[in-house]
Design a protein around this motif. Structure first.
Motif, mmCIF file in Angstrom:
data_model
loop_
_atom_site.group_PDB
_atom_site.id
_atom_site.type_symbol
_atom_site.label_atom_id
_atom_site.label_comp_id
_atom_site.label_asym_id
_atom_site.label_seq_id
_atom_site.Cartn_x
_atom_site.Cartn_y
_atom_site.Cartn_z
ATOM 1 N N ILE A 179 4.340 -17.446 -13.270
ATOM 2 C CA ILE A 179 3.870 -17.246 -11.887
ATOM 3 C C ILE A 179 3.335 -16.122 -11.648
ATOM 4 C CG2 ILE A 179 4.829 -17.452 -9.520
ATOM 5 C CD1 ILE A 179 7.118 -19.183 -10.796
ATOM 6 N N ARG A 180 2.171 -16.420 -11.105
ATOM 7 C CA ARG A 180 1.529 -14.917 -10.633
ATOM 8 C C ARG A 180 1.666 -14.379 -9.340
ATOM 9 N NH1 ARG A 180 -4.934 -15.295 -11.547
ATOM 10 N NH2 ARG A 180 -4.590 -13.396 -10.278
ATOM 11 N N TYR A 181 1.882 -13.117 -9.324
ATOM 12 C CA TYR A 181 2.235 -12.479 -7.926
ATOM 13 C C TYR A 181 0.843 -11.803 -7.554
ATOM 14 C CZ TYR A 181 7.184 -12.367 -7.716
ATOM 15 O OH TYR A 181 8.735 -12.701 -8.000
ATOM 16 N N ALA A 182 0.647 -11.974 -6.232
ATOM 17 C CA ALA A 182 -0.650 -11.114 -5.728
ATOM 18 C C ALA A 182 -0.183 -9.556 -5.573
ATOM 19 C CB ALA A 182 -1.380 -11.494 -4.342
ATOM 20 N N TRP A 183 1.013 -9.522 -5.016
ATOM 21 C CA TRP A 183 1.584 -8.028 -4.951
ATOM 22 C C TRP A 183 2.960 -8.437 -5.438
ATOM 23 C CZ3 TRP A 183 0.014 -6.960 0.814
ATOM 24 C CH2 TRP A 183 -1.191 -6.599 0.970
ATOM 25 N N PHE A 184 3.718 -7.362 -6.133
ATOM 26 C CA PHE A 184 4.846 -7.436 -6.586
ATOM 27 C C PHE A 184 6.165 -6.908 -5.987
ATOM 28 C CE2 PHE A 184 8.263 -6.437 -10.012
ATOM 29 C CZ PHE A 184 8.710 -7.701 -10.306
ATOM 30 N N CYS A 185 6.149 -5.586 -5.449
ATOM 31 C CA CYS A 185 7.138 -5.058 -4.623
ATOM 32 C C CYS A 185 6.708 -3.787 -3.891
ATOM 33 C CB CYS A 185 8.483 -4.987 -5.457
ATOM 34 S SG CYS A 185 8.216 -3.591 -6.886
ATOM 35 N N HIS A 186 7.261 -3.500 -2.786
ATOM 36 C CA HIS A 186 7.340 -2.280 -2.277
ATOM 37 C C HIS A 186 5.789 -2.127 -1.693
ATOM 38 C CE1 HIS A 186 11.436 -1.332 -3.465
ATOM 39 N NE2 HIS A 186 11.047 -1.137 -4.699
ATOM 40 N N THR A 187 5.521 -2.893 -0.852
ATOM 41 C CA THR A 187 4.077 -3.204 -0.636
ATOM 42 C C THR A 187 3.735 -2.510 0.971
ATOM 43 O OG1 THR A 187 4.539 -5.400 0.187
ATOM 44 C CG2 THR A 187 4.026 -5.111 -1.964
ATOM 45 N N PHE A 188 4.520 -1.878 1.643
ATOM 46 C CA PHE A 188 3.964 -1.751 2.914
ATOM 47 C C PHE A 188 2.975 -0.717 3.086
ATOM 48 C CE2 PHE A 188 8.229 -2.150 5.788
ATOM 49 C CZ PHE A 188 8.185 -3.686 5.461
ATOM 50 N N ASP A 189 2.640 0.255 1.971
ATOM 51 C CA ASP A 189 1.500 0.937 1.937
ATOM 52 C C ASP A 189 0.317 0.374 1.656
ATOM 53 O OD1 ASP A 189 3.081 3.086 2.638
ATOM 54 O OD2 ASP A 189 2.819 4.273 0.566
ATOM 55 N N LEU A 190 0.212 -1.055 1.174
ATOM 56 C CA LEU A 190 -0.648 -1.967 0.887
ATOM 57 C C LEU A 190 -1.042 -2.762 2.108
ATOM 58 C CD1 LEU A 190 0.319 -3.439 -2.578
ATOM 59 C CD2 LEU A 190 -1.642 -1.609 -1.985
ATOM 60 N N LEU A 191 -0.030 -2.859 2.943
ATOM 61 C CA LEU A 191 -0.185 -3.748 4.221
ATOM 62 C C LEU A 191 -1.127 -2.992 5.163
ATOM 63 C CD1 LEU A 191 3.358 -5.352 4.680
ATOM 64 C CD2 LEU A 191 0.985 -6.515 4.299
ATOM 65 N N VAL A 192 -0.744 -1.664 5.237
ATOM 66 C CA VAL A 192 -1.085 -0.803 6.400
ATOM 67 C C VAL A 192 -1.188 0.700 5.570
ATOM 68 C CG1 VAL A 192 -0.743 0.148 8.722
ATOM 69 C CG2 VAL A 192 -0.008 -2.138 8.238
ATOM 70 N N PRO A 193 -2.419 1.119 4.897
ATOM 71 C CA PRO A 193 -2.310 2.110 4.119
ATOM 72 C C PRO A 193 -2.410 3.534 5.181
ATOM 73 C CG PRO A 193 -3.986 0.525 3.402
ATOM 74 C CD PRO A 193 -3.553 0.021 4.832
ATOM 75 N N PRO A 194 -1.598 4.199 4.867
ATOM 76 C CA PRO A 194 -1.435 5.560 5.545
ATOM 77 C C PRO A 194 -2.463 6.209 5.586
ATOM 78 C CG PRO A 194 0.524 5.232 4.376
ATOM 79 C CD PRO A 194 -0.497 4.174 3.787
ATOM 80 N N GLU A 195 -3.447 6.483 4.361
ATOM 81 C CA GLU A 195 -4.360 7.080 4.255
ATOM 82 C C GLU A 195 -5.584 6.763 5.259
ATOM 83 O OE1 GLU A 195 -4.759 4.279 0.807
ATOM 84 O OE2 GLU A 195 -3.352 5.348 1.591
ATOM 85 N N LYS A 196 -5.622 5.480 5.679
ATOM 86 C CA LYS A 196 -6.333 4.994 6.567
ATOM 87 C C LYS A 196 -6.002 4.889 7.940
ATOM 88 C CE LYS A 196 -9.210 0.669 7.163
ATOM 89 N NZ LYS A 196 -9.407 -0.777 6.629
ATOM 90 N N TYR A 197 -4.764 4.836 8.345
ATOM 91 C CA TYR A 197 -4.385 4.409 9.698
ATOM 92 C C TYR A 197 -3.416 5.948 10.174
ATOM 93 C CZ TYR A 197 -5.837 -0.199 9.153
ATOM 94 O OH TYR A 197 -6.827 -1.387 9.142
ATOM 95 N N ALA A 198 -3.062 6.673 9.386
ATOM 96 C CA ALA A 198 -1.944 7.619 9.766
ATOM 97 C C ALA A 198 -2.216 8.837 10.758
ATOM 98 C CB ALA A 198 -1.217 8.168 8.788
#
Length: 295
Positions: A1-20
């Motif tokens: 079963i393939r995952y798009a993302w596996f775990c601990h993904t908050f930084d992928l959802l709303v990247p701090p380098e882009k929005y912080a």
């Protein structure tokens, strides 16, 4: 079963380098200050803009991974969940921060369901989100992954004789099983401070596998010794875990047969002495609580 993302993904959802820098309000409020640095922040899950951005991030990830059947929306691997008034109010109403997370995950899952009907949106019951919420239930396309990392691994998770497990971890996992259409487990089977340290859980593995299956788990990940082939009886443990994944309700006699056949094939003459050593190890530790990070 393939995952798009596996775990601990908050930084992928709303990247701090882009929005912080421009939107610190997207991130955790801790002691009156927004924590925006990567590797020490979570998301403000009641912020509607965070939800909107996250939905688009998930859509983009699934479009980029057309064969994926699971995508993970999971907190970062530390604490500091948001304590703003809105998040705190939901936490209190739900009697657990898991309710705030689950409301957010449900909203994302609902938004992408029509476009990706075969995808499950996974989230964690882990650390501060481990306890089931009082009100909110996972949507039909949400997959809960319960993580046992703080448990005692010498005794079964639902062992009433283990003060750490029976009234805490066993109760929590059973609670998630009652409200979830499907659930998966992230379990731990070694000592991460020293892989060669004895970790006497070979009689706990089958009891836990049975409990996981009875709690409606559709998947089980047994993390042992990542990044190395070393580990105290790691080969034996991997073999037994593989057998339990196929048959989590096997009898004690069948489990013992699998252990004996592996020891005989792997070690050759003298394997019976190792089996006796394993039994001595189990008997001498039966009244001890053992964690997976013990020094």
């Amino acid at each position: 079963i393939r995952y798009a993302w596996f775990c601990h993904t908050f930084d992928l959802l709303v990247p701090p380098e882009k929005y912080a820098e421009t939107h610190p309000e997207y991130y955790s409020l801790i002691d009156g200050k927004r924590k925006t640095q990567r590797s020490c922040t979570q998301l403000c899950l009641t912020n509607p803009e965070v939800l909107e951005i996250s939905i688009e991030s998930v859509r983009a990830a699934l479009k980029a991974n057309p064969g994926a059947r699971i995508i993970s929306i999971t907190q970062n691997d530390w604490g500091d969940n948001c304590q703003c008034d809105a998040c705190r109010a939901v936490d209190e109403a739900e009697h657990s921060p898991s309710g705030t997370l689950l409301r957010f995950v449900n909203a994302v899952a609902e938004a992408v369901e029509k476009e990706f009907p075969d995808v499950l949106v996974q989230t964690f019951a882990y650390s501060y989100t481990r306890r089931p919420p009082k009100i909110t239930k996972p949507r039909r396309n949400v997959l809960i992954r319960y993580c046992t990392i703080e448990a005692c691994f010498r005794h079964p998770l639902n062992d009433p004789g283990c003060a750490k497990n029976g009234s805490v971890f066993g109760a929590e996992l059973a609670g998630w099983g009652k409200i979830s259409r499907q659930m998966s487990i992230w379990d731990y089977t070694t000592n991460y401070n020293c892989y060669m340290t004895p970790f006497p859980n070979l009689d706990t593995l089958p009891a836990n596998a049975r409990f996981f299956a009875d709690s409606h788990a559709i998947g089980l990940f047994e993390e042992d010794t990542p990044g190395t082939y070393a580990g105290e009886f790691g080969d034996l443990r991997a073999y037994l875990v593989g057998k339990l994944l196929w048959n989590p309700r096997m009898s004690a006699g069948e489990y013992e047969r699998h252990m004996a056949e592996f020891l005989a094939a792997f070690y050759g003459p003298g394997w019976q002495a190792l089996r006796k050593y394993i039994q001595i190890e189990l008997e001498t530790t039966k009244d001890i609580d053992i964690g997976c990070f013990d020094p």
